[in-house]
Design a protein around this motif. Structure first.
Motif, PDB file in Angstrom:
ATOM      1  N   VAL A   1       6.215   6.506  -2.077  1.00 30.33           N
ATOM      2  CA  VAL A   1       6.370   6.277  -0.639  1.00 30.33           C
ATOM      3  C   VAL A   1       5.330   5.246  -0.189  1.00 30.33           C
ATOM      4  CG1 VAL A   1       6.327   7.323   1.643  1.00 30.33           C
ATOM      5  CG2 VAL A   1       7.198   8.623  -0.317  1.00 30.33           C
TER       6      VAL A   1
ATOM      7  N   GLN B   1       0.842  -1.197   0.000  1.00 34.60           N
ATOM      8  CA  GLN B   1       0.000   0.000   0.000  1.00 34.60           C
ATOM      9  C   GLN B   1       0.876   1.246   0.000  1.00 34.60           C
ATOM     10  OE1 GLN B   1      -3.468  -0.233  -0.188  1.00 34.60           O
ATOM     11  NE2 GLN B   1      -2.922  -2.392  -0.508  1.00 34.60           N
ATOM     12  N   TYR B   2       0.510   2.197  -0.847  1.00 34.30           N
ATOM     13  CA  TYR B   2       1.312   3.405  -1.001  1.00 34.30           C
ATOM     14  C   TYR B   2       0.675   4.580  -0.263  1.00 34.30           C
ATOM     15  CZ  TYR B   2       4.259   1.073  -4.367  1.00 34.30           C
ATOM     16  OH  TYR B   2       5.154   0.220  -4.948  1.00 34.30           O
ATOM     17  N   LYS B   3       1.527   5.336   0.424  1.00 36.47           N
ATOM     18  CA  LYS B   3       1.085   6.539   1.121  1.00 36.47           C
ATOM     19  C   LYS B   3       0.918   7.685   0.145  1.00 36.47           C
ATOM     20  CE  LYS B   3       2.342   9.459   5.070  1.00 36.47           C
ATOM     21  NZ  LYS B   3       3.313   9.657   6.175  1.00 36.47           N
ATOM     22  N   SER B   4       1.919   7.883  -0.708  1.00 35.20           N
ATOM     23  CA  SER B   4       1.849   8.886  -1.776  1.00 35.20           C
ATOM     24  C   SER B   4       3.020   8.651  -2.711  1.00 35.20           C
ATOM     25  CB  SER B   4       1.916  10.318  -1.222  1.00 35.20           C
ATOM     26  OG  SER B   4       3.150  10.556  -0.583  1.00 35.20           O
ATOM     27  N   GLY B   5       2.756   8.780  -4.008  1.00 32.03           N
ATOM     28  CA  GLY B   5       3.825   8.591  -4.976  1.00 32.03           C
ATOM     29  C   GLY B   5       4.529   7.271  -4.783  1.00 32.03           C
TER      30      GLY B   5
ATOM     31  N   HIS C   1       3.742   2.228   2.658  1.00 30.01           N
ATOM     32  CA  HIS C   1       3.576   1.836   4.058  1.00 30.01           C
ATOM     33  C   HIS C   1       4.329   0.533   4.324  1.00 30.01           C
ATOM     34  CE1 HIS C   1       0.527   4.819   5.092  1.00 30.01           C
ATOM     35  NE2 HIS C   1      -0.103   4.544   3.959  1.00 30.01           N
TER      36      HIS C   1
END
Length: 423
Positions: A41, A35-39, A43
């Motif tokens: 980046v 799972q991506y936090k943003s772009g 988790h």
């Protein structure tokens, strides 16, 4: 690898699943996606719970196929599709177990590269009489092929959800699972008691302290984002911003716990920021504590009660105790002060076995929370000296035959013990 859970136990879990399936059926399980936090980046990776429960495998882009091969316990065949070793990819993203380890370490009967799933899975499933899978619920792009294939195929073989079968298997915890949860509860309870010894000014500082204590004392990390609430913010059940300040005359309410060997503990405690209860704080706190003690005592098989039954006892107990200290409350209005259920199942997840009924009679090995709370809004219908106070007292409990086994007992909760920590 998962501490405390042996390869033999994983085999026994798969055997129990196969025994619960119909003759000639196959179960297909998918790993969780990153799972991506943003772009770019992302988790920390967290495996899908049923996949982890059956295999111990903690990597993405993986599928497990469990085929029932006969009528006896242990008659099953495990195929795994996993990411192969790749030095170039591993240089960037860390080491992988690889295909061979799926057989040698994780005891798959066959293991193949994940890239072969699309060509091999349809052939494997041709002979199935029934397919157990939750793949229809997949939404992530990385699982898109599996989702589309199970959702859109012209099916000659019936499909059925896997999670109801898994819930029944996972709801009763093994001794090894209970031991992991007890370890998490012991570390968490001691960290929370240690926090009560100290004065705090900022919610975020207390948040950081608990996370740090969980980790340095042996937990994998926090089990969930904690609630660290001062004053009337404790009336928000899931307050997790944790960015305000404490006042000396207010309560501190925390809901926090650590994770050990992928198993969690869930604990709530409330104490005065000053270290000393005011008369009103003491009255409200002891009303909730008395009810919590009673409800915990019912967490035993010979009580023949369900979580819903214990919730009913809790609600009636809160009404009686609050009336004694001046609340004009009855069974119709108590939900304004106590809006949530008294408990939920715990295990690999904080809310374990989603969909498993709270009406089931509790048996030895069920692990649950008991968490009565009273949250008093600024409303003229309630006594003025209690307004703005929130109190929740929660323990993680394992049901035994004749007595509850409290997993979080190191977190003190008696008024005299809490006050003694600062004296």
């Amino acid at each position: 690898m998962t501490p405390g859970i042996s390869a033999q136990e994983y085999h026994e879990r798969r055997a129990a699943l196969a025994e619960s399936m119909t003759e000639g059926s196959i179960a297909v399980l998918h790993a969780a996606s990153l799972q991506y936090k943003s772009g770019a980046v992302f988790h920390p990776y967290r495996q899908e719970s049923n996949f982890l429960y059956l295999t111990g495998w903690n990597e993405e882009n993986s599928v497990a196929v469990i085929e029932k091969t006969g009528p006896n316990v242990g008659d099953y065949y495990l195929r795994m599709f996993v990411q192969p070793k790749d030095p170039r990819e591993e240089q960037w993203s860390g080491y992988r177990n690889g295909v061979q380890a799926a057989e040698d370490v994780f005891n798959a009967d066959e293991a193949h590269p994940f890239s072969s799933l699309e060509s091999m899975l349809p052939r494997i499933l041709e002979s199935a009489t029934l397919i157990y899978t939750d793949a229809q619920a997949l939404k992530s792009s990385t699982d898109n092929w599996l989702h589309k294939w199970f959702s859109g195929r012209d099916s000659k073989v019936s499909q059925t959800p896997l999670y109801p079968v898994m819930n029944k298997l996972r709801a009763i915890k093994s001794p090894a699972e209970v031991a992991n949860m007890r370890k998490a509860g012991q570390i968490s309870g001691r960290a929370i008691t240690e926090a009560m010894k100290r004065p705090w000014t900022k919610e975020k500082d207390l948040h950081a302290f608990l996370d740090y204590q969980f980790i340095i004392n042996g937990c994998d990390g926090p089990a969930y984002i904690p609630v660290i609430a001062g004053g009337d913010r404790g009336n928000c059940i899931h307050y997790t911003v944790n960015n305000s300040t404490f006042n000396e005359n207010e309560f501190i309410l925390i809901d926090a716990g650590g994770e050990y060997g992928t198993y969690i503990t869930d604990v709530s405690r409330t104490w005065p920021a000053s270290g000393k209860f005011s008369p009103a704080q003491r009255d409200l706190y002891e009303a909730v504590l008395k009810v919590q003690r009673t409800s915990v005592s019912l967490c035993r098989a010979d009580a023949n009660m369900s979580l819903d039954d214990i919730h009913g006892v809790t609600v009636r107990g809160l009404v009686n105790e609050l009336r004694k200290i001046g609340f004009n409350v009855d069974m119709g209005s108590i939900s304004q002060l106590f809006p949530h259920h008294v408990g939920h199942y715990i295990g690999l997840d904080v809310h374990d076995c989603p969909g498993f009924s709270r009406r089931e009679k509790l048996q030895r090995g069920h692990c649950i929370t008991i968490e009565p709370g009273v949250y008093v809004p600024d409303d003229e219908k309630w006594p003025s000296h209690f307004r703005g106070m929130g109190v929740r007292i929660e323990d993680s409990v394992c049901v035994d035959d004749q007595a509850p086994y409290i997993l979080s007992t190191e977190a003190v909760k008696e008024v005299s013990d809490i006050e003694a920590l600062r004296s």
